[in-house]
Design an enzyme around this catalytic site. Structure first.
Site, PDB file in Angstrom:
ATOM      1  N   GLU A  63       0.804  -1.235   0.000  1.00  0.00           N
ATOM      2  CA  GLU A  63       0.000   0.000   0.000  1.00  0.00           C
ATOM      3  C   GLU A  63       0.836   1.284   0.000  1.00  0.00           C
ATOM      4  OE1 GLU A  63      -2.847  -0.432   3.218  1.00  0.00           O
ATOM      5  OE2 GLU A  63      -3.557  -2.328   2.428  1.00  0.00           O
TER       6      GLU A  63
ATOM      7  N   ASN B 285       2.024  -5.169  -3.178  1.00  0.00           N
ATOM      8  CA  ASN B 285       0.611  -5.456  -2.895  1.00  0.00           C
ATOM      9  C   ASN B 285      -0.144  -4.161  -2.615  1.00  0.00           C
ATOM     10  OD1 ASN B 285      -1.442  -7.523  -2.249  1.00  0.00           O
ATOM     11  ND2 ASN B 285      -1.286  -6.783  -0.132  1.00  0.00           N
TER      12      ASN B 285
ATOM     13  N   HIS C  79     -10.502  -5.883  -2.371  1.00  0.00           N
ATOM     14  CA  HIS C  79     -11.578  -5.652  -1.392  1.00  0.00           C
ATOM     15  C   HIS C  79     -12.694  -4.935  -2.159  1.00  0.00           C
ATOM     16  CE1 HIS C  79      -9.209  -6.957   2.000  1.00  0.00           C
ATOM     17  NE2 HIS C  79      -8.230  -6.138   1.676  1.00  0.00           N
TER      18      HIS C  79
ATOM     19  N   GLU D  81      -6.352 -10.504  -1.272  1.00  0.00           N
ATOM     20  CA  GLU D  81      -7.163 -10.263  -0.060  1.00  0.00           C
ATOM     21  C   GLU D  81      -8.644 -10.198  -0.422  1.00  0.00           C
ATOM     22  OE1 GLU D  81      -5.705  -6.904   2.239  1.00  0.00           O
ATOM     23  OE2 GLU D  81      -3.625  -7.409   1.824  1.00  0.00           O
TER      24      GLU D  81
ATOM     25  N   ASP E  73     -12.405 -10.059  -0.836  1.00  0.00           N
ATOM     26  CA  ASP E  73     -13.704 -10.116  -0.155  1.00  0.00           C
ATOM     27  C   ASP E  73     -14.640  -9.174  -0.902  1.00  0.00           C
ATOM     28  OD1 ASP E  73     -12.700  -7.691   0.917  1.00  0.00           O
ATOM     29  OD2 ASP E  73     -12.536  -8.474   2.951  1.00  0.00           O
TER      30      ASP E  73
HETATM   31  O1  G3I Z   1      -3.763  -7.339  18.822  1.00  0.00           O
HETATM   32  C1  G3I Z   1      -4.423  -6.191  19.345  1.00  0.00           C
HETATM   33  C2  G3I Z   1      -4.909  -6.437  20.728  1.00  0.00           C
HETATM   34  O2  G3I Z   1      -3.798  -6.661  21.574  1.00  0.00           O
HETATM   35  C3  G3I Z   1      -5.711  -5.227  21.187  1.00  0.00           C
HETATM   36  O3  G3I Z   1      -6.229  -5.458  22.451  1.00  0.00           O
HETATM   37  C4  G3I Z   1      -6.837  -4.941  20.213  1.00  0.00           C
HETATM   38  C5  G3I Z   1      -7.653  -3.702  20.581  1.00  0.00           C
HETATM   39  O4  G3I Z   1      -7.977  -2.954  19.437  1.00  0.00           O
HETATM   40  O5  G3I Z   1      -6.286  -4.727  18.966  1.00  0.00           O
HETATM   41  C6  G3I Z   1      -5.574  -5.836  18.451  1.00  0.00           C
HETATM   42  O6  G3I Z   1      -5.053  -5.471  17.241  1.00  0.00           O
HETATM   43  C7  G3I Z   1      -5.956  -5.443  16.164  1.00  0.00           C
HETATM   44  C8  G3I Z   1      -5.438  -6.370  15.078  1.00  0.00           C
HETATM   45  O7  G3I Z   1      -6.245  -6.264  13.935  1.00  0.00           O
HETATM   46  C9  G3I Z   1      -5.399  -7.815  15.534  1.00  0.00           C
HETATM   47  O8  G3I Z   1      -6.682  -8.255  15.823  1.00  0.00           O
HETATM   48  C10 G3I Z   1      -6.047  -4.029  15.660  1.00  0.00           C
HETATM   49  O9  G3I Z   1      -6.677  -3.204  16.609  1.00  0.00           O
HETATM   50  C11 G3I Z   1      -6.796  -3.991  14.355  1.00  0.00           C
HETATM   51  O10 G3I Z   1      -6.690  -2.678  13.804  1.00  0.00           O
HETATM   52  C12 G3I Z   1      -6.206  -4.972  13.386  1.00  0.00           C
HETATM   53  O11 G3I Z   1      -6.950  -4.915  12.199  1.00  0.00           O
HETATM   54  C13 G3I Z   1      -6.331  -5.490  11.062  1.00  0.00           C
HETATM   55  C14 G3I Z   1      -6.014  -4.405  10.032  1.00  0.00           C
HETATM   56  O12 G3I Z   1      -5.476  -5.017   8.879  1.00  0.00           O
HETATM   57  C15 G3I Z   1      -5.008  -3.403  10.568  1.00  0.00           C
HETATM   58  O13 G3I Z   1      -4.754  -2.396   9.643  1.00  0.00           O
HETATM   59  C16 G3I Z   1      -7.306  -6.493  10.481  1.00  0.00           C
HETATM   60  O14 G3I Z   1      -7.455  -7.594  11.379  1.00  0.00           O
HETATM   61  C17 G3I Z   1      -6.768  -7.016   9.129  1.00  0.00           C
HETATM   62  O15 G3I Z   1      -7.781  -7.773   8.503  1.00  0.00           O
HETATM   63  C18 G3I Z   1      -6.412  -5.854   8.230  1.00  0.00           C
HETATM   64  O16 G3I Z   1      -5.850  -6.373   7.048  1.00  0.00           O
HETATM   65  C19 G3I Z   1      -5.488  -5.416   6.042  1.00  0.00           C
HETATM   66  C20 G3I Z   1      -4.270  -5.953   5.341  1.00  0.00           C
HETATM   67  O17 G3I Z   1      -3.240  -6.212   6.256  1.00  0.00           O
HETATM   68  C21 G3I Z   1      -3.787  -4.979   4.265  1.00  0.00           C
HETATM   69  N1  G3I Z   1      -4.842  -4.642   3.331  1.00  0.00           N
HETATM   70  C22 G3I Z   1      -6.093  -4.171   3.970  1.00  0.00           C
HETATM   71  C23 G3I Z   1      -6.594  -5.182   5.000  1.00  0.00           C
HETATM   72  C24 G3I Z   1      -7.900  -4.721   5.605  1.00  0.00           C
HETATM   73  O18 G3I Z   1      -7.759  -3.542   6.331  1.00  0.00           O
END
Ligand code: G3I
Length: 301
Positions: free
Chosen positions: A127, A169, A205, A232, A234
């Site tokens: 990105e 990517n 997406h 990715e 969906d």
């Molecule tokens: O691990 C922490 C945890 O310790 C904490 O208590 C909790 C509270 O918010 O957060 C947890 O982290 C979260 C993490 O996912 C793991 O679950 C983050 O807040 C959350 O923001 C994070 O979201 C991920 C996101 O990327 C971050 O930018 C999504 O699961 C994931 O699906 C998403 O994936 C991205 C790809 O990497 C890149 N392309 C876009 C795609 C969708 O946004």
């Protein structure tokens, strides 16, 4: 073939999903994962904040569990992602200039080195291009270290894991537009100058429509001499969810260098977009119409 992975394998492709090591112990989840998919990618556990929480202190626990699961079940692994402006640990967010550049290089060396030989394809850079009409780079702390940061990342990754396919990517690259053309121009330049790049990931997406030139966009990248992958996928639930999934699948199958498709989760309830029910299985693990349309398309070749 009766599963996504086996059906994709008929044409030498993989069919993968994003996953988290914490989900592997959920029996209902693992049953679908192991039955349907022959590739996995860490949804979060190989990102910079997860793997290097403090500078030069590495945590490979989650990633190692996913790699072990893949090996035990005959799956390949996509690596996601070595460098990204988001999900950086706090210490990296506060760096700039040569300190950040050196930290980036060390991160790639350590992470790609740790997983050396186990990763099918690495999302080396994620990105890095701006949305909108500029076709240019996204502003970020990494971009401010100098425009050459992307090629430095790719050269570093190549040396750290010579056998991994190295991918760029991004999202909102689903058709021929200013952003995808900016990336296209970078890839062409890299190929011309011998900067190591092997593949381009199209996150895909998608909402309730798909650009008419989705396949043509994949093809123009393939024609530069790189593989393309749907990384990715969906699709927002709507009356045409199944047909959009089918369109994406058929586009990949029609492009010789499209080597595989990854969906961004298994069940709607697992999704980062769960309110949109964008995946192939419902929250109870039942196959949705979109599942059948993908399987039929994979079986049609
Ligand atoms: O691990 C922490 C945890 O310790 C904490 O208590 C909790 C509270 O918010 O957060 C947890 O982290 C979260 C993490 O996912 C793991 O679950 C983050 O807040 C959350 O923001 C994070 O979201 C991920 C996101 O990327 C971050 O930018 C999504 O699961 C994931 O699906 C998403 O994936 C991205 C790809 O990497 C890149 N392309 C876009 C795609 C969708 O946004």
């Amino acid at each position: 073939a009766s599963t996504l992975g086996a059906a994709a394998a008929q044409s030498g492709r993989y069919f993968g999903t994003a996953t988290n090591s914490s989900q592997l112990s959920n029996a209902a989840y693992a049953t679908i994962l192991n039955r349907e998919f022959n590739s996995i990618v860490a949804e979060n556990e190989m990102k910079w904040d997860a793997t290097e929480p403090q500078q030069n202190v590495f945590n490979f626990g989650g990633g190692d569990r996913l790699v072990a699961h893949a090996r035990a079940n005959g799956m390949s692994v996509r690596g996601h992602t070595l460098v990204w402006h988001a999900q950086q640990p706090g210490w990296a967010q506060s760096l700039s200039g040569s300190a950040l550049r050196n930290a980036m290089v060390n991160h790639i060396n350590q992470v790609a080195g740790h997983f050396r030989g186990q990763i099918h394809s690495w999302d080396v850079v994620n990105e890095a291009f701006a949305d909108g009409g500029s076709g240019g780079r996204r502003d970020s702390n990494l971009q401010r270290t100098g425009n050459d940061w992307i090629e430095v990342a790719f050269r570093t990754a190549r040396a750290a894991d010579p056998n991994a396919r190295l991918c760029y990517n991004d999202y909102n690259t689903d058709g021929i537009n200013a952003k995808s053309t900016g990336i296209y121009n970078m890839v062409r330049d890299f190929k011309n100058r011998g900067v190591p790049i092997d593949c381009v990931g199209f996150q895909s997406h998608l909402g309730t429509s798909i650009p008419g030139d989705y396949q043509a966009n994949l093809q123009r990248f393939a024609d530069l001499g790189v593989d393309v992958q749907i990384t990715e996928l969906d699709v927002a639930q709507g009356s045409n969810q199944a047909s959009i999934y089918e369109r994406v699948t058929r586009a990949c199958l029609a492009v010789t260098r499209c080597t595989g498709i990854t969906v961004w989760g298994i069940r709607d309830s697992d999704s980062w977009r769960r309110g949109e029910n964008p995946l192939l299985f419902d929250g109870n693990g039942n196959k949705k119409p979109a599942y059948q349309s993908v399987l039929n398309a994979l079986n049609s070749v």
